[in-house]
Design a protein around this motif. Structure first.
Motif, PDB file in Angstrom:
ATOM      1  N   ARG A  40       0.936  -1.408  -0.134  1.00  0.00           N
ATOM      2  CA  ARG A  40      -0.269   0.328  -0.004  1.00  0.00           C
ATOM      3  C   ARG A  40       0.940   1.308  -0.135  1.00  0.00           C
ATOM      4  O   ARG A  40       0.078   2.731  -0.010  1.00  0.00           O
ATOM      5  CB  ARG A  40      -1.001   0.075   1.381  1.00  0.00           C
ATOM      6  N   THR A  41       2.231   1.460   0.361  1.00  0.00           N
ATOM      7  CA  THR A  41       3.046   2.102   0.153  1.00  0.00           C
ATOM      8  C   THR A  41       2.639   2.907  -1.451  1.00  0.00           C
ATOM      9  O   THR A  41       3.126   1.856  -2.751  1.00  0.00           O
ATOM     10  CB  THR A  41       4.711   1.879   0.922  1.00  0.00           C
ATOM     11  N   LEU A  42       2.889   3.969  -1.757  1.00  0.00           N
ATOM     12  CA  LEU A  42       3.403   4.700  -2.408  1.00  0.00           C
ATOM     13  C   LEU A  42       4.031   5.684  -3.394  1.00  0.00           C
ATOM     14  O   LEU A  42       3.895   6.938  -1.952  1.00  0.00           O
ATOM     15  CB  LEU A  42       1.796   5.059  -3.370  1.00  0.00           C
ATOM     16  N   ARG A  43       4.327   6.078  -4.328  1.00  0.00           N
ATOM     17  CA  ARG A  43       5.304   7.177  -5.007  1.00  0.00           C
ATOM     18  C   ARG A  43       4.964   7.592  -5.963  1.00  0.00           C
ATOM     19  O   ARG A  43       4.484   7.068  -7.016  1.00  0.00           O
ATOM     20  CB  ARG A  43       6.741   7.015  -4.234  1.00  0.00           C
ATOM     21  N   TYR A  44       3.904   8.936  -5.951  1.00  0.00           N
ATOM     22  CA  TYR A  44       4.010   9.720  -7.340  1.00  0.00           C
ATOM     23  C   TYR A  44       4.915  10.551  -7.582  1.00  0.00           C
ATOM     24  O   TYR A  44       5.279  11.159  -6.910  1.00  0.00           O
ATOM     25  CB  TYR A  44       2.949  10.308  -7.387  1.00  0.00           C
ATOM     26  N   GLY A  45       5.561   9.844  -8.532  1.00  0.00           N
ATOM     27  CA  GLY A  45       6.970  11.130  -9.567  1.00  0.00           C
ATOM     28  C   GLY A  45       6.274  11.574 -10.423  1.00  0.00           C
ATOM     29  O   GLY A  45       6.003  11.589 -11.082  1.00  0.00           O
ATOM     30  N   GLY A  46       7.881  12.658 -11.136  1.00  0.00           N
ATOM     31  CA  GLY A  46       7.318  13.396 -11.915  1.00  0.00           C
ATOM     32  C   GLY A  46       7.019  12.139 -13.225  1.00  0.00           C
ATOM     33  O   GLY A  46       6.454  13.494 -14.147  1.00  0.00           O
ATOM     34  N   GLY A  47       7.421  11.318 -13.476  1.00  0.00           N
ATOM     35  CA  GLY A  47       7.099  10.826 -14.319  1.00  0.00           C
ATOM     36  C   GLY A  47       6.697   9.298 -14.419  1.00  0.00           C
ATOM     37  O   GLY A  47       5.992   8.631 -15.683  1.00  0.00           O
ATOM     38  N   GLU A  48       6.092   9.107 -13.063  1.00  0.00           N
ATOM     39  CA  GLU A  48       5.434   8.036 -12.470  1.00  0.00           C
ATOM     40  C   GLU A  48       5.134   7.738 -11.607  1.00  0.00           C
ATOM     41  O   GLU A  48       5.005   8.480 -10.815  1.00  0.00           O
ATOM     42  CB  GLU A  48       7.134   6.355 -12.520  1.00  0.00           C
ATOM     43  N   ASN A  49       3.940   6.318 -12.015  1.00  0.00           N
ATOM     44  CA  ASN A  49       3.449   5.890 -10.773  1.00  0.00           C
ATOM     45  C   ASN A  49       3.456   4.617 -10.514  1.00  0.00           C
ATOM     46  O   ASN A  49       3.265   3.714 -10.619  1.00  0.00           O
ATOM     47  CB  ASN A  49       1.130   6.007 -11.166  1.00  0.00           C
TER      48      ASN A  49
END
Length: 132
Positions: A40-49
């Protein structure tokens, strides 16, 4: 609920500084350690989900290790009680003139220590009235 208890704020501030140092030096071991090992950990980045610890680890392992230096500004860390915090900062890279990066992280204290459970990174054109 108590906001910004001094000892808790100091702990999260130290972990945030540790994250920043690991980020600019591409210390993948520390970066992986600071994210919660959970689907359930998430990271929305500059060009990736990225959904889940495994996707975040794979991204870190494949990311180029050049051009990571940056300057942060207007960092704000707020703690809520003893076990949750939000860290926000703006960042600037010489390689991206006229742009400002924004980073937010949700930190939670678990039995194994403070972990990032959600992160968001984005870049925008630097607002003219907010140049740092």
């Amino acid at each position: 609920m108590q906001v910004d208890l001094p000892d808790v704020l100091a702990e999260v501030t130290a972990e945030f500084a540790r994250y920043e140092q690991a980020l600019v030096t591409n210390d993948v071991v520390v970066l992986d350690e600071l994210f919660r090992d959970d689907p359930r950990t998430l990271r929305y980045g500059g060009g990736e989900n990225l959904y889940g610890y495994q996707e975040i680890m794979a991204f870190r392992a494949a990311r180029p290790s050049v051009g990571l230096m940056r300057r942060t500004d207007r960092t704000l860390i707020t703690t809520y009680g003893r076990d949750m915090a939000v860290a926000s900062t703006l960042f600037y890279r010489e390689s991206s003139p006229g742009k400002v990066g924004r980073q937010m992280q949700t930190w939670v204290r678990f039995s194994e220590g403070w972990k990032i459970v959600a992160a968001h990174v984005s870049m925008i054109d630097e607002p003219r009235d907010q140049k740092a």
